[in-house]
Design an enzyme around this catalytic site. Structure first.
Site, short mmCIF file in Angstrom:
data_model
loop_
_atom_site.label_atom_id
_atom_site.label_comp_id
_atom_site.label_asym_id
_atom_site.label_seq_id
_atom_site.Cartn_x
_atom_site.Cartn_y
_atom_site.Cartn_z
N LYS B 78 0.81 -1.20 0.48
CA LYS B 78 -0.47 -0.36 -0.04
C LYS B 78 0.69 1.64 0.04
CE LYS B 78 -4.06 1.73 2.23
NZ LYS B 78 -5.68 1.74 4.12
N SER B 153 -9.18 0.99 2.15
CA SER B 153 -8.58 2.03 1.73
C SER B 153 -7.68 1.16 1.15
CB SER B 153 -8.24 2.83 2.41
OG SER B 153 -7.33 2.51 3.95
N SER B 177 -9.91 -0.76 6.69
CA SER B 177 -9.45 -1.08 5.62
C SER B 177 -8.56 -2.11 4.69
CB SER B 177 -8.33 0.73 5.65
OG SER B 177 -8.86 1.70 5.52
#
Lengths: 468, 468
Positions: B78, B153, B177
């Site tokens: 990420k 996310s 997330s």
């Protein structure tokens, strides 16, 4: 007075006399109780005295052997610390009728170790304030000069030990509330590492900064009590488990100083200090040098915001705890504290979060200092004990509120969490005690005791006994 | 496509082929890179692809032996996680040119273990948002239906694994997330215990709630990566230290479930859920019962304030971190996030402190539940992956913002810090994946894997491979 033979004895001396049977627990309790009866009106040290309970406990201990490390040793507790079935007044009308439902963890440990609580000690309302002035219960009085403050917020804990009413007491220290009264009252005061002593069952003021602490008349007593309180073998089994007092006291290595380094953060911590306190601090540094300690000047962290950081953490946490009572009985709070809580209501979450981040930075900076030194030294306070009722004090032409002065050098180490101890550095020309603060590595209390003990046994820094 | 033989292989299978020399590290990197070139425009999984660096690293690894547990295994990060010399965009124009000065601790560990980073994965701007919609970098696409969200996310991390572009990816989970995109994309997503994986070198969103997490296609892959990341022997010595992948995977005890108890908090966590997701969750519970697990209904903590508690902690912490950039370049922030930060500016310190106290209470309540059960089970999300652009969703007539629905069941366990994992529970009539969330004791990840693995290998809950 009947108590004269032992009222000034050290914890270890008392322990030896009790252990050998030269003194019974009841004799010791009766002796101290007689002294409390005679002197507490002058000292204003105790809020509640447990005459009946302490005597019953002593009688029980006399019947059930003497294997526990604190067997029969009397002590006092700042009245923020719960004892089941007794009130915890917190020095406030708000809690004046508040009965504790169970013992604080630290009380459980003292009980297991055979200690005898003589009563609850006076304090600044809810520990919010450095002077110990208390409109409800009166103001604890300095043992060296009865017109002066004992210091605070653990005012009664300091007065009880300094007046010879108990050999040791526990207090709490959120900005210096153990170390500052220790310095002003001629005692040793330890704030251990944050979290080292349990706060369970202690009325909080600001849990990010609150530390339980120990007040004694000597470093070896302080180490002995600290040893007992942190001993994982202090399990309460009838075998008595745990080390003896003398074993704890002798854990302090007296020869360990040679080759160690002490750091001197001159900026801020040596500014605007009473000249005699400054000179005494320099004498302590010179003495350590003669003992083989290297002295190193170290940079002081940027402390411009340190007081703000501390207050920005204190007030919202205090507010959060007090909200239920504040809503119901605002008039029961003293004006000082109510004003502080009102300030807390104005602070934004962002401010609090930022203050917490400062705490992390401060801690990291002090940790970094300990990569090159083994302890730090500063004066404990920039002033000697002020007169009761003092509002502002001036040092070198700089005027500040008396409470700010009393906490000026201690406050910062609550934000970093490092262990810190105040040790007497001699007597001021006013006849009042002076102290130095030593700060150690996180969880390095025993290393800190080694420095403190060397200073404490040096004749040059000994204090005369107060004439009380 | 050239990658077909291994692009869907498990971490362990790839590890075996690389270890035996059946595949070289360069072949594996080239294969995945070919697939990324072909599919990333559709998946919108990667923000930056490290074609040159990954190939060079693979060539180096081919020359220097294969003793490390992740030898040659590709992965994605990420884009909140720092790699020295590469940009960490955080999915935002604000950080689009921000070059990291050193590796995140977790990157150091993956490097030591022999892993090969293929690139940085897409995300919701600064991890603030559940949908993964990103105006700057585009929106990651669900592998099962290209009109739908991958979840967020950690949207790109989920898409990268679900589209077969890497065998595993790391994400972060502040309210769900990792778990929510795992459930919506047909993956396994683990949020370990708070603090279990280091956040050093990861752009924070809300440090009291932020957790680093792992996304994989199977529980055994997840356990293997978790084992490597938490292995204290993963020291980078040339001896290779640490356990092998298969040793980690086999640490999951497949027979350990009999006699265990699973808790079902029906209130709140089973309300207003898609009927098929609810039925799938019940099927999982029935399956566990058949495997010898006792099923126990447990009380749900009072969650009325849970979302508020979470936001009251998130927004001031985010604000505190972002203030320097927010003051200089407010226009660079997306409107969503700027609005959230503005909300953070209104919150009082007292609110934040109170929310932190709620966190303690929540954690204690969940700890208490674990005195009588070994894991908790809930649906991971009340809905399947929504269409890209969805604003509100309705379940059983209750309408809520899509982001709230996606985090409704995961959010709470960030405030308690307990480990939680999302595991597929089958395929919905829409063709989209569904998931169950299992929650374990603090630091009880391996016990949690045992439950998760039993469900994951059961044919009834297997998902078809996406047609990508």
């Amino acid at each position: 007075m009947r108590t004269d033979p032992f009222c000034w004895a050290s914890v270890s001396e008392l322990g030896a006399a009790l252990g050998s049977g030269d003194l019974s627990c009841v004799e010791v309790v009766d002796g101290f109780m007689a002294r409390i009866s005679a002197l507490n009106l002058s000292a204003v040290a105790f809020i509640d005295v447990y005459e009946v309970e302490a005597r019953a406990r002593a009688a029980w201990l006399d019947q059930h052997g003497s294997v526990h490390p604190l067997h029969g040793i009397p002590y006092a507790l700042k009245d923020l610390i719960d004892i089941k079935g007794q009130r915890t007044s917190a020095g406030s009308a708000v809690f004046a009728d508040h009965i504790a439902e169970k013992d604080a963890e630290v009380v459980t440990r003292l009980d297991r170790a055979g200690g005898v609580c003589l009563g609850k000690a006076n304090l600044h309302e809810f520990a919010y304030g450095a002077t110990g002035e208390n409109k409800l219960f009166g103001t604890a009085v300095n043992a060296y000069d009865s017109s002066r403050l004992a210091g605070g917020s653990s005012s009664g804990s300091a007065a009880a030990v300094a007046w010879g009413l108990v050999p040791f007491a526990l207090g709490t220290d959120t900005g210096g509330s153990v170390r500052s009264p220790a310095a002003l009252s001629g005692l040793v005061g330890l704030k251990p590492t944050y979290g080292r002593l349990p706060m369970d069952g202690v009325v909080p003021y600001s849990w990010s900064l609150d530390h339980l602490g120990i007040l004694t008349r000597s470093v070896s007593d302080c180490a002995a009590v600290f040893g007992v309180l942190t001993d994982s073998n202090n399990s309460g089994e009838s075998s008595g488990g745990g080390h003896t007092l003398s074993a704890w006291a002798s854990r302090i290595s007296s020869t360990a100083l040679r080759g160690k380094t002490i750091g001197v953060p001159r900026e801020f911590f040596f500014d605007n200090v009473d000249q005699e306190i400054l000179a005494a601090t320099e004498s302590v540094i010179d003495f350590l040098k003669r003992e083989g300690v290297s002295v190193k000047e170290v940079a002081t962290p940027d402390l411009r915001f340190a007081r703000t950081v501390s207050l920005t953490i204190q007030m919202p946490e205090a507010l959060s705890f007090h909200m239920p009572w504040l809503e119901k009985r605002p008039e029961a709070y003293g004006e000082d504290f109510r004003t502080g809580l009102a300030l807390g209501q104005q602070l934004l979450a962002e401010h609090y979060v930022r203050a917490k981040r400062f705490m992390t930075i401060y801690r990291q900076e002090v940790d970094r200092a300990f990569e090159t030194v083994d302890a730090l030294i500063t004066p404990s306070t920039p002033i000697v004990a002020p007169k009761i009722g003092t509002i502002d004090v001036s040092t070198n032409g700089v005027t500040e509120p008396v409470g700010n002065a009393m906490m000026r050098f201690t406050n910062f180490f609550n934000t970093t969490g490092h262990p810190a101890i105040s040790v007497p550095s001699g007597i001021h020309s006013s006849g009042l005690p002076m102290g130095v603060q030593l700060v150690g590595r996180a969880f390095g209390e025993w290393e800190l005791f080694a420095f403190a003990q060397a200073i404490n046994v040096e004749p040059a820094f000994k204090l005369p006994r107060p004439a009380v």
